[in-house]
Design an enzyme around this catalytic site. Structure first.
Site, PDB file in Angstrom:
ATOM      1  N   LYS A 133       5.787  16.864  -3.969  1.00 39.28           N
ATOM      2  CA  LYS A 133       6.041  17.099  -2.544  1.00 39.28           C
ATOM      3  C   LYS A 133       7.084  18.197  -2.359  1.00 39.28           C
ATOM      4  O   LYS A 133       6.962  19.038  -1.463  1.00 39.28           O
ATOM      5  CB  LYS A 133       6.495  15.802  -1.876  1.00 39.28           C
ATOM      6  CG  LYS A 133       5.391  14.743  -1.822  1.00 39.28           C
ATOM      7  CD  LYS A 133       5.945  13.386  -1.440  1.00 39.28           C
ATOM      8  CE  LYS A 133       4.859  12.334  -1.304  1.00 39.28           C
ATOM      9  NZ  LYS A 133       5.394  10.971  -1.211  1.00 39.28           N
TER      10      LYS A 133
ATOM     11  N   GLY B  73       0.807  -1.234   0.000  1.00 43.42           N
ATOM     12  CA  GLY B  73       0.000   0.000   0.000  1.00 43.42           C
ATOM     13  C   GLY B  73       0.826   1.263   0.000  1.00 43.42           C
ATOM     14  O   GLY B  73       0.345   2.331   0.354  1.00 43.42           O
TER      15      GLY B  73
ATOM     16  N   GLY C  33       2.028   4.271   3.502  1.00 43.92           N
ATOM     17  CA  GLY C  33       1.308   3.174   4.152  1.00 43.92           C
ATOM     18  C   GLY C  33       0.082   3.687   4.875  1.00 43.92           C
ATOM     19  O   GLY C  33       0.043   4.845   5.294  1.00 43.92           O
TER      20      GLY C  33
HETATM   21  P1  NAP Z   1      -6.230   4.148  -3.497  1.00 42.62           P
HETATM   22  O1  NAP Z   1      -5.913   2.980  -2.641  1.00 42.62           O
HETATM   23  O2  NAP Z   1      -6.185   4.009  -4.963  1.00 42.62           O
HETATM   24  O3  NAP Z   1      -7.677   4.689  -3.046  1.00 42.62           O
HETATM   25  C1  NAP Z   1      -8.380   5.667  -3.777  1.00 42.62           C
HETATM   26  C2  NAP Z   1      -9.829   5.685  -3.298  1.00 42.62           C
HETATM   27  O4  NAP Z   1     -10.507   6.752  -3.944  1.00 42.62           O
HETATM   28  C3  NAP Z   1     -10.595   4.405  -3.629  1.00 42.62           C
HETATM   29  O5  NAP Z   1     -11.500   4.103  -2.595  1.00 42.62           O
HETATM   30  C4  NAP Z   1     -11.361   4.778  -4.905  1.00 42.62           C
HETATM   31  O6  NAP Z   1     -12.584   4.089  -5.053  1.00 42.62           O
HETATM   32  C5  NAP Z   1     -11.651   6.242  -4.649  1.00 42.62           C
HETATM   33  N1  NAP Z   1     -11.738   7.006  -5.898  1.00 42.62           N
HETATM   34  C6  NAP Z   1     -10.765   7.265  -6.786  1.00 42.62           C
HETATM   35  N2  NAP Z   1     -11.226   8.000  -7.805  1.00 42.62           N
HETATM   36  C7  NAP Z   1     -12.535   8.197  -7.565  1.00 42.62           C
HETATM   37  C8  NAP Z   1     -13.572   8.864  -8.266  1.00 42.62           C
HETATM   38  N3  NAP Z   1     -13.364   9.479  -9.433  1.00 42.62           N
HETATM   39  N4  NAP Z   1     -14.813   8.894  -7.712  1.00 42.62           N
HETATM   40  C9  NAP Z   1     -15.051   8.267  -6.527  1.00 42.62           C
HETATM   41  N5  NAP Z   1     -14.106   7.614  -5.818  1.00 42.62           N
HETATM   42  C10 NAP Z   1     -12.868   7.579  -6.343  1.00 42.62           C
HETATM   43  O7  NAP Z   1      -5.221   5.367  -3.139  1.00 42.62           O
HETATM   44  P2  NAP Z   1      -4.448   5.600  -1.761  1.00 42.62           P
HETATM   45  O8  NAP Z   1      -3.131   4.882  -1.805  1.00 42.62           O
HETATM   46  O9  NAP Z   1      -5.344   5.380  -0.617  1.00 42.62           O
HETATM   47  O10 NAP Z   1      -4.078   7.143  -1.898  1.00 42.62           O
HETATM   48  C11 NAP Z   1      -5.059   8.126  -1.664  1.00 42.62           C
HETATM   49  C12 NAP Z   1      -4.410   9.487  -1.591  1.00 42.62           C
HETATM   50  O11 NAP Z   1      -3.488   9.515  -0.514  1.00 42.62           O
HETATM   51  C13 NAP Z   1      -3.600   9.887  -2.821  1.00 42.62           C
HETATM   52  O12 NAP Z   1      -3.708  11.275  -3.023  1.00 42.62           O
HETATM   53  C14 NAP Z   1      -2.188   9.549  -2.433  1.00 42.62           C
HETATM   54  O13 NAP Z   1      -1.237  10.320  -3.127  1.00 42.62           O
HETATM   55  C15 NAP Z   1      -2.218   9.937  -0.981  1.00 42.62           C
HETATM   56  N6  NAP Z   1      -1.218   9.294  -0.152  1.00 42.62           N
HETATM   57  C16 NAP Z   1      -1.090   7.949  -0.199  1.00 42.62           C
HETATM   58  C17 NAP Z   1      -0.185   7.326   0.639  1.00 42.62           C
HETATM   59  C18 NAP Z   1       0.012   5.845   0.632  1.00 42.62           C
HETATM   60  O14 NAP Z   1       0.870   5.367   1.363  1.00 42.62           O
HETATM   61  N7  NAP Z   1      -0.753   5.093  -0.139  1.00 42.62           N
HETATM   62  C19 NAP Z   1       0.588   8.110   1.518  1.00 42.62           C
HETATM   63  C20 NAP Z   1       0.416   9.502   1.538  1.00 42.62           C
HETATM   64  C21 NAP Z   1      -0.506  10.076   0.694  1.00 42.62           C
HETATM   65  P3  NAP Z   1     -12.579   2.495  -5.320  1.00 42.62           P
HETATM   66  O15 NAP Z   1     -12.057   1.899  -4.028  1.00 42.62           O
HETATM   67  O16 NAP Z   1     -14.008   2.146  -5.570  1.00 42.62           O
HETATM   68  O17 NAP Z   1     -11.666   2.255  -6.461  1.00 42.62           O
HETATM   69  N1  HSE Z   2       3.477   6.720  -3.123  1.00 41.97           N
HETATM   70  C1  HSE Z   2       3.911   7.594  -2.078  1.00 41.97           C
HETATM   71  C2  HSE Z   2       5.239   7.115  -1.562  1.00 41.97           C
HETATM   72  C3  HSE Z   2       2.901   7.583  -0.966  1.00 41.97           C
HETATM   73  O1  HSE Z   2       5.637   5.990  -1.881  1.00 41.97           O
HETATM   74  O2  HSE Z   2       5.895   7.874  -0.849  1.00 41.97           O
HETATM   75  C4  HSE Z   2       3.224   8.606   0.088  1.00 41.97           C
HETATM   76  O3  HSE Z   2       3.016   9.894  -0.390  1.00 41.97           O
END
Ligand code: NAP
Ligand code: HSE
Length: 435
Positions: A212, A194, A309
């Site tokens: 960032k 994740g 994460g």
């Molecule tokens: P993800 O697992 O792909 O989750 C995205 C969620 O948004 C899913 O529930 C998806 O729905 C929903 N979604 C996406 N597009 C949509 C739309 N057009 N209409 C309605 N729902 C929509 O992404 P994530 O890893 O959680 O990341 C989310 C955000 O946090 C991003 O901006 C990312 O850069 C940021 N972030 C992530 C992390 C990390 O470690 N992953 C760390 C810091 C910041 P479905 O589930 O139905 O597909």
């Molecule tokens: N994909 C990003 C990373 C999530 O690996 O740092 C955190 O912003």
């Protein structure tokens, strides 16, 4: 009751836009820490619903009655005071954030792309509507860095920000260096855990880190920089070979984000960089991120922690939610953010650095001399040379060179001359060196 006013004295309604990796982490933390959060805020938080793309997929901790594919259904709920955007991508997330702000909701987002590209406009919309837009989770995952730069280090003139701010690539480079892991396998691992963006190109090409860095430069130097103006190089051409050579020379390779304000001009880059093993950032491994800030009063501060994460990111998201909830309870009005200046951003040709070069060359007399001459003719001085291996059948050898400090344009001209000669088969990699 009008939209965004909520039930005075009752729970503070929270709507999630996105319930994937990070959204799932937020749901779990709200479930686990609900009582503690209520005590911190003075009123409980209540999850009113979650926007997703596919409402038929079951989500842990969210009943099907909580899921919707319609953002307006959540914005029509007057109990919702805080919208948490965790969808990712610019479109439609930026539009949904703007709509939430215009409807009088505070917004928390982890979306670095939206903040880096449209943050100024969205902050202005928030100010016009008397609400706040917070984005602690957009940089450094669980590391508090937005808040320290906005508040705790504000008295300093910040001279430099150097950071490892992409967990996925740091996890990959660590695995490649320590276990000789294969690039595709280790990327798949990061996705499974994740860490990776929905499209990992943003991670491995340094795009995520450039978003960032743009945010950090805004906060550290009060300048507006477009992510596209940041000099950027990803990790896709790095091989276990480069990591091994760097190690033998006493360096680690990290995807380093660097911002510096010099003579009123911004120098900003995201690139794989050789860092001497004695430096603190060289020891930041796995999914850890670290941000090193240099200020005229404080000196050097290094903040380190998990950069991606669900749990660490939920920690940063919920810090913002709790901050807003406490403001709501106290009736505190939002504080305006000062505007950012535009400054000249130096192009890559003007970046001065030492560099590591790896090339395959013909294995015959005079080759090193020819390369040395081409570099010298363009003002690039060699610091060290190693001929690492020779393939007797192919009559080629691999050469690893490090240079003294030179401008990007000087090196580029030297490499053009070297490429044009028939002694060099391939310039495999050019990597910046810190310091
Ligand atoms: P993800 O697992 O792909 O989750 C995205 C969620 O948004 C899913 O529930 C998806 O729905 C929903 N979604 C996406 N597009 C949509 C739309 N057009 N209409 C309605 N729902 C929509 O992404 P994530 O890893 O959680 O990341 C989310 C955000 O946090 C991003 O901006 C990312 O850069 C940021 N972030 C992530 C992390 C990390 O470690 N992953 C760390 C810091 C910041 P479905 O589930 O139905 O597909
Ligand atoms: N994909 C990003 C990373 C999530 O690996 O740092 C955190 O912003």
């Amino acid at each position: 009751m009008s939209a965004g006013q909520g039930h005075e004295g009752g729970p503070i309604g929270v709507a999630l836009f996105g319930a994937g990796n990070v959204g799932g982490g937020v749901v779990e933390a709200l479930d686990r820490g609900g009582e503690r959060y209520a005590a911190v805020v003075g009123r409980p938080l209540e999850l009113r619903g979650a926007l997703v793309r596919d409402a038929s997929t079951p989500r842990h901790g969210l009943g099907s009655e909580c899921l919707t594919t319609d953002p307006d259904a959540l914005l029509a709920d007057p109990a919702v005071r805080i919208v948490v955007e965790l969808m990712g991508g610019e479109d439609p997330a930026a539009d949904y954030i703007a709509r939430a702000l215009r409807s009088g909701r505070h917004v928390v987002t982890a979306n670095k792309e939206v903040i880096a590209k449209q943050g100024r406009d969205l902050l202005a919309i928030a100010a016009d509507h008397g609400v706040r837009l917070l984005y602690e989770a957009s940089v450094g995952g669980g590391i508090p860095i937005i808040s320290p730069l906005s508040r705790d280090l504000l008295a300093n003139e910040i001279t430099g920000v150097t950071a490892i701010i992409n967990g996925t690539t740091n996890y990959m480079l660590t695995g490649m260096a320590s276990e000789g892991a294969d690039y595709a396998d280790i990327l798949a691992d990061a996705q499974r855990l994740g860490y990776a963006e929905p499209d990992p190109t943003a991670d491995v090409e340094g795009i995520d880190a450039a978003y960032k860095l743009a945010i950090l430069c805004g906060l550290a130097f009060h300048v507006a920089v477009r992510p596209d103006d940041i000099v950027r190089q990803g990790i896709t051409t790095l091989t276990a070979n480069d990591l091994r050579h760097a190690d033998a020379l006493g360096y680690a390779i990290k995807l380093l984000a660097n911002g510096r304000l010099v003579d009123g001009e911004l120098i900003a880059s995201v690139q794989p960089t050789l860092i001497a093993r004695s430096e603190p950032l060289a020891k930041v491994d796995g999914v850890l991120n670290a941000v090193q800030v240099e200020g005229d009063l404080v000196g050097r501060v290094v903040l380190e922690g998990p950069g991606a994460g669900p749990g660490p990111t939920a920690s940063a998201v919920l810090a913002d939610v709790l901050d807003l909830a406490r403001d709501i309870v106290a009736g505190r009005p939002p504080v305006e953010t000062p505007p950012l200046r535009r400054v000249r951003v130096r192009p890559p040709g003007e970046h001065r650095a030492r560099r590591y070069l790896r090339m395959t060359v013909a294995d015959r007399p005079g080759v090193l001399g020819e390369i040395g001459y081409a570099l010298g003719a363009h003002g690039v001085s060699i610091a060290s040379v190693i001929q690492v291996e020779a393939d007797e059948d192919a009559r080629t050898a691999e050469i690893v060179l490090t240079t003294h400090i030179a401008a990007g344009a000087e090196l580029e001209a030297a490499l053009d001359a070297i490429s044009a000669s028939d002694v060099v088969e391939e310039i495999c990699n050019v990597i910046a060196m810190a310091g």
